[in-house]
Design an enzyme around this catalytic site. Structure first.
Site, PDB file in Angstrom:
ATOM      1  CE  LYS A  97      -7.712  -2.665   3.545  1.00  0.00           C
ATOM      2  NZ  LYS A  97      -7.742  -2.056   4.883  1.00  0.00           N
TER       3      LYS A  97
HETATM    4  O1  OMP Z   1     -10.616  -2.299   4.137  1.00  0.00           O
HETATM    5  C1  OMP Z   1     -10.751  -1.174   4.621  1.00  0.00           C
HETATM    6  O2  OMP Z   1     -11.334  -1.010   5.673  1.00  0.00           O
HETATM    7  C2  OMP Z   1     -10.353  -0.011   3.821  1.00  0.00           C
HETATM    8  C3  OMP Z   1     -10.525  -0.133   2.452  1.00  0.00           C
HETATM    9  C4  OMP Z   1     -10.474   1.017   1.654  1.00  0.00           C
HETATM   10  O3  OMP Z   1     -10.740   0.978   0.456  1.00  0.00           O
HETATM   11  N1  OMP Z   1     -10.153   2.201   2.237  1.00  0.00           N
HETATM   12  C5  OMP Z   1      -9.923   2.322   3.583  1.00  0.00           C
HETATM   13  O4  OMP Z   1      -9.694   3.445   4.044  1.00  0.00           O
HETATM   14  N2  OMP Z   1      -9.957   1.206   4.380  1.00  0.00           N
HETATM   15  C6  OMP Z   1      -9.609   1.287   5.822  1.00  0.00           C
HETATM   16  O5  OMP Z   1     -10.637   2.030   6.470  1.00  0.00           O
HETATM   17  C7  OMP Z   1     -10.082   2.898   7.463  1.00  0.00           C
HETATM   18  C8  OMP Z   1     -10.427   4.323   7.079  1.00  0.00           C
HETATM   19  O6  OMP Z   1      -9.981   5.192   8.072  1.00  0.00           O
HETATM   20  P1  OMP Z   1     -10.341   6.750   8.081  1.00  0.00           P
HETATM   21  O7  OMP Z   1      -9.860   7.312   6.788  1.00  0.00           O
HETATM   22  O8  OMP Z   1      -9.590   7.265   9.253  1.00  0.00           O
HETATM   23  O9  OMP Z   1     -11.839   6.876   8.235  1.00  0.00           O
HETATM   24  C9  OMP Z   1      -8.592   2.600   7.505  1.00  0.00           C
HETATM   25  O10 OMP Z   1      -8.367   1.624   8.521  1.00  0.00           O
HETATM   26  C10 OMP Z   1      -8.308   2.007   6.148  1.00  0.00           C
HETATM   27  O11 OMP Z   1      -7.222   1.091   6.190  1.00  0.00           O
END
Ligand code: OMP
Length: 273
Positions: A97
């Protein structure tokens, strides 16, 4: 000339599905896996993930935050994790990011998308908060190297709404990101991808956008596989639904992690069929 990101993504997802599994070594997961909260614990965590996911899913997304928390030792683990995954033919999206003025973004682009960088990945997540055009050189480098860039458009978290749905120049901020990415992708290389959370209806017009969409939120954030087809109707070909904790909760057993990933992968494919 290197293959385009679109070519590589299509080949990988045709072979191993569209699910993108995250490697997010939360301190609480290290505890749950019986690992120390240290770079050694991180390394074992990452190795177990690599063993479980290689050859089973097309795309893996290490969350850089959890590696850099351990400083240079954490970065060394990340370097090894990225290169082992890529050497094994798994596409790596570095979830870094990054976002800055254009000249500084060029340095970030070289780090994550340059051929010779120790952190060289297949794609990187970026923030467009300094203006979509600040990412121009990042897109250029990605296109030259057959890599991808995922730009935050409409994120999975509730706090993003005020900013992302605000109106600027007669459209929402998020829609302006979608439109900017659509312009870049008119050459068919899919260099500009979007991040659009799977947690709710996004309210975006994606009809002009042909690139990949990273859709986090499956599992821990409450998004379900059953909603994907409706939320992303018309954008399914290069859709990469993401789950991190939802899969990682099955560890530390490699077999259990692999089963969790492949079960979800198959559910995603069935849901998007
Ligand atoms: O860019 C990302 O991957 C991201 C964008 C977003 O809108 N929301 C989001 O959750 N993420 C990332 O996606 C992952 C989600 O993780 P979980 O919630 O554990 O499935 C994390 O590493 C977040 O930082």
């Amino acid at each position: 000339m290197s293959k385009t990101w679109a070519d590589r993504l299509r080949a990988a997802t045709a072979a191993r599905g569209r699910l993108c599994v995250g490697i997010d070594p939360h301190p609480s997961l290290l505890d749950a896996w019986g690992l120390p909260r240290s770079a050694d614990g991180l390394e074992t965590f990452a190795e177990l993930c690599v063993e479980a996911f290689v050859g089973e899913v097309a795309v893996v997304k290490p969350q850089v935050a959890f590696f850099e928390a351990y400083g240079s030792a954490g970065y060394a683990v990340l370097e090894r994790t990225v290169s082992v995954l890529r050497d094994a033919g798994t596409l790596v999206v570095a979830d870094a990011k990054r976002g800055d003025i254009g000249s500084t973004m060029s340095a970030y682009a070289q780090t994550w998308l340059g051929e010779d960088s120790p952190l060289s990945s297949d794609a990187v997540t970026v923030s467009p908060y300094l203006g979509f055009d600040s990412l121009r050189e990042t897109f250029d480098l990605a296109a030259r190297n057959g890599r991808g860039v995922f730009v935050l458009a409409r994120t999975s978290n509730a706090e993003g709404a005020d900013l992302q749905t605000a109106t600027a120049s007669h459209r929402s901020v998020a829609q302006s990101i979608v439109d900017g990415a659509a312009d870049i992708d008119r050459d068919g290389r899919a260099t500009a991808g979007l991040v659009v959370g799977a947690t709710r209806d996004h309210g975006l017009d994606l009809s002009d956008f042909t690139g990949p969409i990273l859709a986090p939120g499956l599992g821990a954030q409450g998004a379900g596989v059953d909603d994907l087809a409706q939320i992303f109707a018309g954008s399914r070909e290069l859709l990469l639904p993401n789950s991190s904790r939802g899969v990682l909760a099955a560890g530390p057993s490699v077999t259990a992690l692999r089963d969790a990933a492949t079960t979800l992968r198959d559910e995603v494919e069935a849901g998007l069929a």
